[in-house]
Design an enzyme around this catalytic site. Structure first.
Site, PDB file in Angstrom:
ATOM      1  N   GLU A 156       0.835  -1.201   0.000  1.00 17.21           N
ATOM      2  CA  GLU A 156       0.000   0.000   0.000  1.00 17.21           C
ATOM      3  C   GLU A 156       0.875   1.259   0.000  1.00 17.21           C
ATOM      4  OE1 GLU A 156      -3.607   1.636   2.945  1.00 17.21           O
ATOM      5  OE2 GLU A 156      -2.255   0.027   3.598  1.00 17.21           O
ATOM      6  N   LYS A 200      -9.175   2.356  -2.210  1.00 11.98           N
ATOM      7  CA  LYS A 200      -9.418   1.666  -0.947  1.00 11.98           C
ATOM      8  C   LYS A 200     -10.817   2.000  -0.455  1.00 11.98           C
ATOM      9  CE  LYS A 200      -7.154   0.904   3.563  1.00 11.98           C
ATOM     10  NZ  LYS A 200      -5.951   1.221   4.352  1.00 11.98           N
ATOM     11  N   CYS A 259      -5.381  -3.371   2.318  1.00 11.35           N
ATOM     12  CA  CYS A 259      -5.188  -3.445   3.765  1.00 11.35           C
ATOM     13  C   CYS A 259      -6.471  -3.647   4.563  1.00 11.35           C
ATOM     14  CB  CYS A 259      -4.436  -2.208   4.251  1.00 11.35           C
ATOM     15  SG  CYS A 259      -3.624  -2.489   5.866  1.00 11.35           S
TER      16      CYS A 259
END
Length: 663
Positions: free
Chosen positions: A47, A116, A169
């Site tokens: 990330e 994300k 994540c």
């Protein structure tokens, strides 16, 4: 793209210089070049790896944002002559909103950008201060270097057989991760760009999440984590990278806090994930597709050109090929597996015996071999657990024409030391009389004018030749004697069922069989486990002696020196090969070519030539098809592993199927 559906994935934790995209690009580019030369199909970075995850309020700075895109453009250009797909993380500004995104790159193009969805904003995390979470309402296309690029949380990327789904994540740590819906929409390779810090116990949690998500989604799951180059103002990032497949870890990297000294610089792991295997499991697990229409929103499928098959990725795999898939190679896992199986066997038998009259004996033929010993030990522990006297077990040893002194001695010692009721019946006279009644000449010996002792003397001189009547009469005589005494506990194992290595209505039949789904390669370990865990002294020594005995039905005459001449593996081929074939054929529906390819890479206990492996496979397939009629009526018994041939629960196959296509 590898052979037989193998897809090569690398998860990388690069060296990072916080807030310096140019230096980070200089770290990323050579890694991509090196992994491309290794025919890696997909390279995954962490990330925000182009800027570093720990830039904090610097993320809002236009200079950093512009520099990140310039480095991205360089990375995209570097892949122009490569078939490797690359996924990197960076910040991306769209209409005054900053997103934490994953950029998917292939063949000199930015193929798509995935933002994300879930931003952690608790404890040590503060992402909502800098980024906006994606919710699906964002614009669908963005401009990059004069090209229009798909943008959104609804993107999937087809790369040959692989369909890649991307999450970032925290997306994995929520109740319903985006990858769940991606999998329902067809994604079989799920990737996670992460920046997870290390605190006590978190690595186990992370590993469990990756493994369980790969299992729930019946997919490969690659996880690339930021490493110790990130800022340590408040946190340390461990660089823990993982690759899992359908509930199993294929590989994981080291991490900060693993007990070794920390490092600086990059590291990565490479694994070949088996897309054919995943496809097979999805096709047979009906519950997987049951939610597709309801749970999977529409996705945009973007196609990447498949990488060509090259010579270097047909000769080896970045993947452990287990020569003994039923037997864990890790000692601790093996002990745990044996304990679990032995417990299942014991509980299953206790339930069945508990339904019988308390005076009904539990009858078992004790040969001094591995299978009958395992069944007997399960019976003994069931009696101990439910406070039934061990004398309720009637062990009968039935020496025949091929019974060796060693196995007979082991059988008697075993029954004496276990304290069960013991009986010995010499079956040779009864078998000899059956031969006479049938007017059969055993092994070519005319017995019309012979007495039994004369016949036995002739047997020791008889040439070794096939005589199924001679063998089957002994097996059926033993079953007749056993069943005449009461409730019979079967002893045949899974491997024997697969190969049909049993006499129909002989050792093939019983009232209950605790060994029914235990493969031969595991039986020896189970007997040794039980010996070391539950018994001691002379009994333990006897059990170890039994575990060291060659596998034989002992139906053919002994040698002149009294040694066993009928070795099952010399007749059928090595059981470790047959169990290997059984596992891949039944569990994953693998083709002949794939099974032989995997066998060529496996580290068996002895080195088998390609010719021996091929011949053993021919034997396995021919016998597996020819003997389904025996499996169609096997007695009840507990399933203990993922492979079972029970006609009621796991394996339904026509008894008259033709094996030609499988050879």
């Amino acid at each position: 793209m590898g052979p037989f559906g193998f897809y090569r994935v690398a998860a990388v934790s690069p060296a990072v210089v916080v807030a310096n995209p140019t230096k980070n690009g200089n770290e990323i580019l050579p890694i991509i070049a090196q992994l491309s030369k290794q025919q890696v199909d997909l390279v995954l970075f962490p990330e925000l790896c182009i800027t570093g995850y720990t830039c904090a309020d610097l993320f809002a700075n236009r200079t950093l944002q512009i520099a990140a895109k310039e480095v991205l453009q360089t990375i995209v250009a570097s892949t122009a002559h490569s078939s490797t797909a690359v996924v990197v993380g960076l910040p991306w500004l769209i209409e005054d909103s900053l997103y934490n995104v994953a950029a998917v790159i292939h063949a000199g193009q930015l193929k798509g950008v995935v933002p994300k969805r879930f931003l952690p904003n608790y404890r040590e995390f503060y992402e909502s201060r800098w980024f906006r979470p994606a919710d699906g309402l964002e614009i669908k296309e963005i401009d990059f270097a004069g090209e229009t690029v798909p943008f959104g949380i609804d993107l999937l990327f087809a790369h040959g057989q692989a369909v890649i789904g991307v999450e970032i994540c925290e997306d994995l740590w929520v109740p319903i991760p985006p990858s769940s819906r991606q999998a329902l929409a067809g994604a079989n390779v799920l990737v996670n760009l992460s920046a997870g810090n290390e605190i006590v116990g978190k690595s186990d949690w992370r590993r469990n999440l990756v493994v369980s998500q790969s299992g729930r989604c019946i997919a490969a799951y690659a996880y690339a984590n930021a490493g110790p180059g990130e800022s340590t103002t408040d946190l340390v990032f461990g660089g823990h990278c993982l690759i899992a497949e359908n509930g199993t870890i294929l590989d994981q990297s080291r991490r900060i806090g693993d007990g070794d000294l920390p490092w600086q610089g990059e590291h990565w792991i490479i694994s070949d994930v088996d897309l054919d295997r995943l496809s097979y499991d999805r096709s047979v697990q009906s519950s997987f597709s049951a939610w597709r229409e309801e749970a999977a929103p529409p996705f945009r499928h973007l196609r990447l050109e498949a990488s060509p098959l090259t010579e270097s990725n047909t000769s080896s795999l970045h993947r452990f090929v287990d020569a003994h898939p039923f037997v864990p190679h890790n000692m601790e896992q093996r002990e745990s597996r044996c304990a679990e199986i032995f417990g299942i066997q014991t509980a299953a038998l206790a339930k069945r015996v508990g339904m019988l009259s308390p005076t009904s004996p539990l009858v078992i033929g004790v040969s001094g071999g591995l299978d009958s010993t395992l069944a007997l030990l399960a019976a003994v522990k069931a009696c101990d657990q439910y406070h039934w006297p061990r004398t309720r077990i009637l062990g009968i040893t039935m020496p025949g024409f091929g019974t060796s002194a060693k196995t007979l001695k082991n059988a008697h010692e075993l029954m004496d030391e276990l304290g069960i009721t013991k009986k010995s019946v010499d079956i040779r006279l009864q078998c000899w009389e059956t031969f006479r009644a049938m007017q059969h000449a055993p092994l070519g010996i005319e017995i019309t004018d012979l007495q039994l002792d004369e016949f036995i003397a002739e047997l020791s001189k008889a040439p070794q030749k096939e005589d199924l009547v001679f063998e089957n009469v002994q097996a059926r005589t033993r079953t007749l004697l056993l069943m005449s005494h009461g409730f019979v506990l079967g002893t045949g194992d899974l491997s024997e069922q697969a190969l049909g290595w049993s006499t129909y209505n002989g050792d093939h039949m019983s009232m209950y069989n605790v060994n029914t789904s235990v493969p031969k390669t595991l039986v020896r370990f189970l007997v040794t486990f039980a010996a070391d865990r539950y018994f001691e002294g002379a009994l333990r020594e006897t059990l170890h002696s039994i575990a060291a005995t060659p596998i034989s039905p002992e139906l053919l005459p002994l040698s002149g020196s009294g040694e066993i001449q009928q070795n099952t593996e010399e007749t059928l081929g090595a059981y470790e090969l047959h169990d290997f074939f059984l596992y891949h054929f039944v569990r994953f529906g693998s083709t002949r070519e794939k099974i032989l390819f995997l066998a060529s890479l496996a580290d068996f206990s002895v080195q088998h030539s390609p010719q021996a492996i091929g011949q053993a496979y021919q034997t396995f397939i021919k016998r597996f098809f020819a003997n389904q009629f025996k499996r169609s009526c096997v007695p009840d018994g507990p399933k203990v592993g993922s492979v079972s041939l029970s006609p009621r629960g796991d394996w339904r196959m026509p008894s008259d199927g033709d094996c030609g296509s499988f050879l």
